[in-house]
Design an enzyme around this catalytic site. Structure first.
Site, PDB file in Angstrom:
ATOM      1  N   ASP A  97       0.861  -1.182   0.000  1.00 48.62           N
ATOM      2  CA  ASP A  97       0.000   0.000   0.000  1.00 48.62           C
ATOM      3  C   ASP A  97       0.901   1.236   0.000  1.00 48.62           C
ATOM      4  OD1 ASP A  97       0.914   0.177   2.585  1.00 48.62           O
ATOM      5  OD2 ASP A  97      -1.013  -0.189   3.538  1.00 48.62           O
ATOM      6  N   SER A  98       0.292   2.411  -0.087  1.00 54.16           N
ATOM      7  CA  SER A  98       1.083   3.630  -0.278  1.00 54.16           C
ATOM      8  C   SER A  98       1.514   4.263   1.034  1.00 54.16           C
ATOM      9  CB  SER A  98       0.248   4.649  -1.047  1.00 54.16           C
ATOM     10  OG  SER A  98      -0.787   5.144  -0.207  1.00 54.16           O
TER      11      SER A  98
ATOM     12  N   GLY B  54      -0.529   5.978   2.815  1.00 48.33           N
ATOM     13  CA  GLY B  54      -1.448   7.094   3.065  1.00 48.33           C
ATOM     14  C   GLY B  54      -2.539   6.762   4.080  1.00 48.33           C
ATOM     15  N   PHE B  55      -3.177   5.618   3.881  1.00 51.14           N
ATOM     16  CA  PHE B  55      -4.302   5.260   4.747  1.00 51.14           C
ATOM     17  C   PHE B  55      -3.850   5.086   6.195  1.00 51.14           C
ATOM     18  CE2 PHE B  55      -7.041   2.046   6.758  1.00 51.14           C
ATOM     19  CZ  PHE B  55      -8.265   2.691   6.654  1.00 51.14           C
TER      20      PHE B  55
ATOM     21  N   ASP C  64      -2.483   8.223  -1.833  1.00 51.47           N
ATOM     22  CA  ASP C  64      -3.783   8.901  -1.847  1.00 51.47           C
ATOM     23  C   ASP C  64      -4.210   9.301  -0.457  1.00 51.47           C
ATOM     24  OD1 ASP C  64      -4.417   6.393  -0.789  1.00 51.47           O
ATOM     25  OD2 ASP C  64      -6.368   6.342  -1.758  1.00 51.47           O
TER      26      ASP C  64
ATOM     27  N   ASP D 142      -7.811  -7.609   0.186  1.00 49.79           N
ATOM     28  CA  ASP D 142      -6.894  -7.912   1.284  1.00 49.79           C
ATOM     29  C   ASP D 142      -7.597  -7.586   2.578  1.00 49.79           C
ATOM     30  OD1 ASP D 142      -6.485  -4.848   0.900  1.00 49.79           O
ATOM     31  OD2 ASP D 142      -5.602  -5.317   2.842  1.00 49.79           O
TER      32      ASP D 142
ATOM     33  N   CYS E  90     -12.648 -29.591   6.423  1.00 50.63           N
ATOM     34  CA  CYS E  90     -11.492 -28.737   6.151  1.00 50.63           C
ATOM     35  C   CYS E  90     -10.211 -29.557   6.183  1.00 50.63           C
ATOM     36  CB  CYS E  90     -11.426 -27.605   7.175  1.00 50.63           C
ATOM     37  SG  CYS E  90     -10.018 -26.505   6.938  1.00 50.63           S
TER      38      CYS E  90
ATOM     39  N   CYS F  29      -7.078 -28.250   6.463  1.00 47.15           N
ATOM     40  CA  CYS F  29      -5.944 -27.532   7.057  1.00 47.15           C
ATOM     41  C   CYS F  29      -5.378 -28.325   8.235  1.00 47.15           C
ATOM     42  CB  CYS F  29      -6.368 -26.132   7.490  1.00 47.15           C
ATOM     43  SG  CYS F  29      -7.021 -26.037   9.168  1.00 47.15           S
TER      44      CYS F  29
ATOM     45  N   CYS G  43      -7.485 -28.542  11.485  1.00 49.70           N
ATOM     46  CA  CYS G  43      -8.670 -29.404  11.438  1.00 49.70           C
ATOM     47  C   CYS G  43      -8.300 -30.882  11.274  1.00 49.70           C
ATOM     48  CB  CYS G  43      -9.596 -28.966  10.301  1.00 49.70           C
ATOM     49  SG  CYS G  43     -10.345 -27.350  10.585  1.00 49.70           S
TER      50      CYS G  43
ATOM     51  N   HIS H  27      -5.933 -22.042   9.931  1.00 46.29           N
ATOM     52  CA  HIS H  27      -7.281 -22.436   9.500  1.00 46.29           C
ATOM     53  C   HIS H  27      -7.999 -21.273   8.807  1.00 46.29           C
ATOM     54  CE1 HIS H  27     -11.368 -23.885   9.324  1.00 46.29           C
ATOM     55  NE2 HIS H  27     -11.690 -22.684   9.750  1.00 46.29           N
TER      56      HIS H  27
END
Ligand SMILES: [Zn+2]
Length: 379
Positions: A96-97, A99-100, A150, A270, A308, A310, A313, A339
């Site tokens: 990411d930049s 900014g956020f 941004d 994400d 599942c 994983c 599990c 999981h």
């Protein structure tokens, strides 16, 4: 790394309604879309080894510019061979930049036309982020997909404030593109802003398309506006974006947010939710959310989800997971995070298959029906 000859590109393989399935080609490997990107904030997906993250089915990770510039520093990571080598993840990375997170984490920030000055939330040191510096940091990190710098206004905000902020972000987008330059094999994504106002979203999209980007993000959502408002924006906003470029919804989300976004034409997402929830004992399954700290699990020999595959599990009972969570053992975060990431990637894989076979609506109905059933009854 010998990747320089290859270029970045997006290939749409199938479409079902507005939902798209495809692949993003990068010199560091393909990214199957729709894609969910686990968040590796500080050069690690917390509680997971990189090879384990890959084993869940992730094709790409997200790194946070704000965190990495403060600690250990972008120049240091560059001297150590870049972020991929530093964190032992050879596949694509999106950054990411910054900014956020400057807006949400830093203290004492000052916003001008030039950029943002702020104090580190770690040690109070003073820093500056501008479109040019953000591009430099993301280049030093070696990011494969770079995001424009941004500004994201907190909602609710007046139309006037949202419009002014969006137009500043569009001027910063042009500066980001100029500073990014021509870097074959690396991509720069623009970020659409404009809040929940269609005219502002369209104005933003037109400004970005005039500059020209390798992909387009929908920014300024998942900031507390609620799912209905978010879907309302996506219903029209993805239509403003080019068909032949990937579309990225930043910071989303819960499983039903992800499914609704894909249904509306989003290709990438994400969120920290699967990893963060893994550390707080919140587990996502086909049957909704399970809270492993509840006493109902303490004698239960069954896995979280019998279907599942994983490691949590396959090899451990609810009783064990409950015990290690209550005992604050490190393996609790490891297993529950694994999981959750596995479950998120499983949803993505199922959606890709459903879109390719033109049965997305049926898949979505089954997804919601499973969640409506709720967790299995206690023994
Ligand atoms: Zn599992």
């Amino acid at each position: 790394m010998g990747h320089e000859g290859m270029r970045f590109g997006f290939e749409k393989l199938a479409q079902d309604g507005a939902a798209r399935a495809g692949v993003i080609h990068t010199p560091r490997g393909d990214i199957r879309t729709p894609a969910f990107m686990p968040v590796g904030t500080a050069a690690t997906v917390k509680a997971m080894m990189p090879e384990s993250v890959r084993a869940t089915g992730a094709d790409i990770l997200l790194g946070n510019t704000y965190h990495l510039m403060l600690r250990p520093g972008a120049e240091r990571i560059d001297r150590l061979g870049g972020l991929h080598r530093f964190m032992n993840w050879e596949r694509p990375i999106l950054t990411d930049s910054g900014g956020f997170q400057v807006m949400s984490l830093a203290g004492l920030r000052k916003l001008t036309e030039q950029g943002v000055t702020f104090k580190s939330h770690i040690d109070g040191s003073k820093h500056e982020l501008t479109p040019e510096r953000s591009m430099e940091i993301q280049r030093l990190l070696g990011s494969d997909i770079v995001m424009c710098f941004d500004e994201c206004p907190a909602l609710p905000a007046s139309d006037k404030a949202v419009a002014e902020s969006m137009r500043l972000s569009m001027r910063w987008a042009a500066r980001s593109k100029e500073a990014f330059g021509d870097r074959p094999g690396h991509a720069l994504f623009g970020i659409m802003q404009g809040g929940v106002t269609p005219e502002l979203r369209e104005e933003s999209a037109e400004a970005l398309k005039a500059i020209g980007f390798d992909g387009y993000a929908v920014g300024g959502l998942a900031v507390g506006e609620g799912q209905e408002a978010m879907f309302g924006v996506l219903d029209y906003a993805t239509g403003f974006l080019p068909e032949d470029r990937p579309r990225y919804l930043m910071g989303v989300g819960k499983p039903d947010d992800i499914v609704g976004a894909v249904k509306r034409g989003i290709d990438m997402m994400d969120c920290v939710l699967p990893s963060r929830s893994g550390r707080t004992g919140q587990v996502f399954t086909r049957h909704g959310v399970v809270n492993i700290k509840n006493a109902r699990h303490q004698d239960d020999p069954r896995p979280l989800d019998e279907a599942c595959t994983c490691p949590a599990c396959r090899n451990y009972s609810r009783a064990y997971l409950h015990h290690v969570f209550r005992s604050q053992e490190i393996i609790s975060s490891m297993l529950l995070t694994w999981h959750n990431l596995h479950y998120f990637q499983q949803i993505m894989g199922e959606m890709r298959a459903a879109i390719a076979e033109a049965r997305f609506d049926a898949w979505e109905a089954a997804f919601h029906a499973g969640r409506a059933e709720g967790d299995i009854e206690p023994l």
